[in-house]
Enzyme design. Sequence first.
Site, mmCIF file in Angstrom:
data_model
loop_
_atom_site.group_PDB
_atom_site.id
_atom_site.type_symbol
_atom_site.label_atom_id
_atom_site.label_comp_id
_atom_site.label_asym_id
_atom_site.label_seq_id
_atom_site.Cartn_x
_atom_site.Cartn_y
_atom_site.Cartn_z
ATOM 1 N N GLN A 178 16.020 -10.977 5.762
ATOM 2 C CA GLN A 178 16.154 -11.039 4.306
ATOM 3 C C GLN A 178 16.516 -12.267 3.961
ATOM 4 O O GLN A 178 17.756 -12.754 4.409
ATOM 5 C CB GLN A 178 16.966 -9.855 3.904
ATOM 6 N N LYS A 231 1.596 -1.656 0.784
ATOM 7 C CA LYS A 231 1.329 -3.041 0.333
ATOM 8 C C LYS A 231 -0.195 -3.494 0.391
ATOM 9 O O LYS A 231 -0.548 -4.522 1.043
ATOM 10 C CB LYS A 231 2.219 -4.083 1.096
ATOM 11 N N ARG A 240 17.629 -1.101 7.726
ATOM 12 C CA ARG A 240 18.212 -1.336 8.979
ATOM 13 C C ARG A 240 19.978 -1.371 9.063
ATOM 14 O O ARG A 240 20.644 -0.622 9.740
ATOM 15 C CB ARG A 240 18.084 -2.864 9.719
ATOM 16 N N THR A 299 11.036 -10.442 -0.176
ATOM 17 C CA THR A 299 12.494 -10.707 -0.075
ATOM 18 C C THR A 299 12.967 -11.735 1.162
ATOM 19 O O THR A 299 13.846 -11.933 1.329
ATOM 20 C CB THR A 299 13.278 -9.594 -0.212
ATOM 21 N N ASP A 350 4.843 2.784 1.259
ATOM 22 C CA ASP A 350 4.841 1.324 1.148
ATOM 23 C C ASP A 350 3.625 0.716 1.915
ATOM 24 O O ASP A 350 3.750 0.148 3.106
ATOM 25 C CB ASP A 350 6.170 0.795 1.412
ATOM 26 N N ASP A 358 -6.045 -6.705 -1.437
ATOM 27 C CA ASP A 358 -7.492 -6.897 -0.897
ATOM 28 C C ASP A 358 -8.224 -7.059 -2.085
ATOM 29 O O ASP A 358 -7.741 -7.258 -3.293
ATOM 30 C CB ASP A 358 -8.050 -5.515 -0.136
ATOM 31 N N LYS A 417 11.173 6.015 2.436
ATOM 32 C CA LYS A 417 9.995 4.889 2.150
ATOM 33 C C LYS A 417 9.358 5.037 3.667
ATOM 34 O O LYS A 417 9.993 4.958 4.729
ATOM 35 C CB LYS A 417 10.565 3.710 1.993
ATOM 36 N N ASN A 433 -12.690 -3.700 -5.095
ATOM 37 C CA ASN A 433 -13.382 -2.648 -4.739
ATOM 38 C C ASN A 433 -12.432 -1.858 -3.568
ATOM 39 O O ASN A 433 -12.507 -0.597 -3.327
ATOM 40 C CB ASN A 433 -14.826 -2.751 -4.115
#
Length: 239
Positions: free
Chosen positions: A198, A65, A219, A127, A63, A68, A36, A71
Site C-alpha cells: 500500500q 473490479k 492483512r 491505493t 470486489d 472492460d 470483501k 457491452n
Amino acid sequence: MKDTTIADKIIVALDVASQEEAIALIDKLPDVSFWKVGLELFVSSGPEILAILKERQKRIFLDLKFHDIPNTVAGACRAAAKYNVDLLTIHSTCGKEALKAGLVALEEGAIAVDKPSPKLIAITLLTSLNSRQLAFELKIPLELPEYALHMALLAKETGLAGAVCSPQEVEQLRMSCGDDFLLVCPGVRPKWADGGDQRRSMTPKAAINAGADYLVIGRPITASDDPVAAFARICEELK
Ligand SMILES: O=C(O)c1cc(=O)[nH]c(=O)n1[C@@H]1O[C@H](COP(=O)(O)O)[C@@H](O)[C@H]1O
C-alpha cells in the site's frame, strides 16, 4: 463489549486462496459483519463463498473490479446482480459509457431476479500507486489528488453510488461529492501493522475522521498471528 456501529464500518478483505481458509476466518471472526470477496478468492473458489456468507447473515462487498468495454461490463454486472451482494466494483477508467452500461445492466439484472440492486462503486486510483508512478508509469499529467477527484466525479455524474479511494484523498472527495456519495477506503494501516504494497495509507482513525464511510482492511487482521485480537484492537482505536 462490542461496539456495533464502529465494527460495522470495517470491511475485512477475505484475500485467501481457498474456500476452506475463507470459512475458517469468517468463523474465527464472528464480530465482523461485512466481508470483501475479491479476485483471489472468487477466481480460486467461485461464487459459493457468497452463499456461505449470506447464510451467516453477513454483508458482502464483491470486489471484482470490472474494467472492460461497455457491452462486456454490462454483461458482467447483469450476471453479478443475482448474487444479491451489497457492493460491487468497477474501474472509473472504463469511461462514462461503460460505467453507465454497467449501472443500467446491474439494475436490470436485480429486477430480473427480484433482488435489491447492489451499489456500484468506482475505483478512482489504486491505493498501491503513488504520485511518481501516476506521472512516470501511467503518464497521467494531473496531480494525484486532482486525478482521484476527477475519477470520483466521473462516477458520481454517471449515477454510481460511490467510489473507492485512498484515505489520503477522502476528505477532498467528501467535500466535492457530498454526504450521499459512498466513500470506501482501502489502504488503511494501523501504526502497528506492516504497510506491504500500500502506498497511500492512513490509520483507521484518521481515515474515518477524514470522511470514509467504510474501511477495507485485510492483512493487518487476516495475516495477523491473532486475527481476533487485531480486529478488536482496530475497533478500540476507532472509538
Ligand atoms: O477495491 C478495493 O477494495 C481496493 C482498491 C484499492 O485501491 N486498493 C486496495 O487495496 N483494494 C483492496 O483492499 C484490500 C486491501 O487489503 P490489505 O492491503 O491487506 O489491507 C485488498 O483486497 C485490495 O484488493
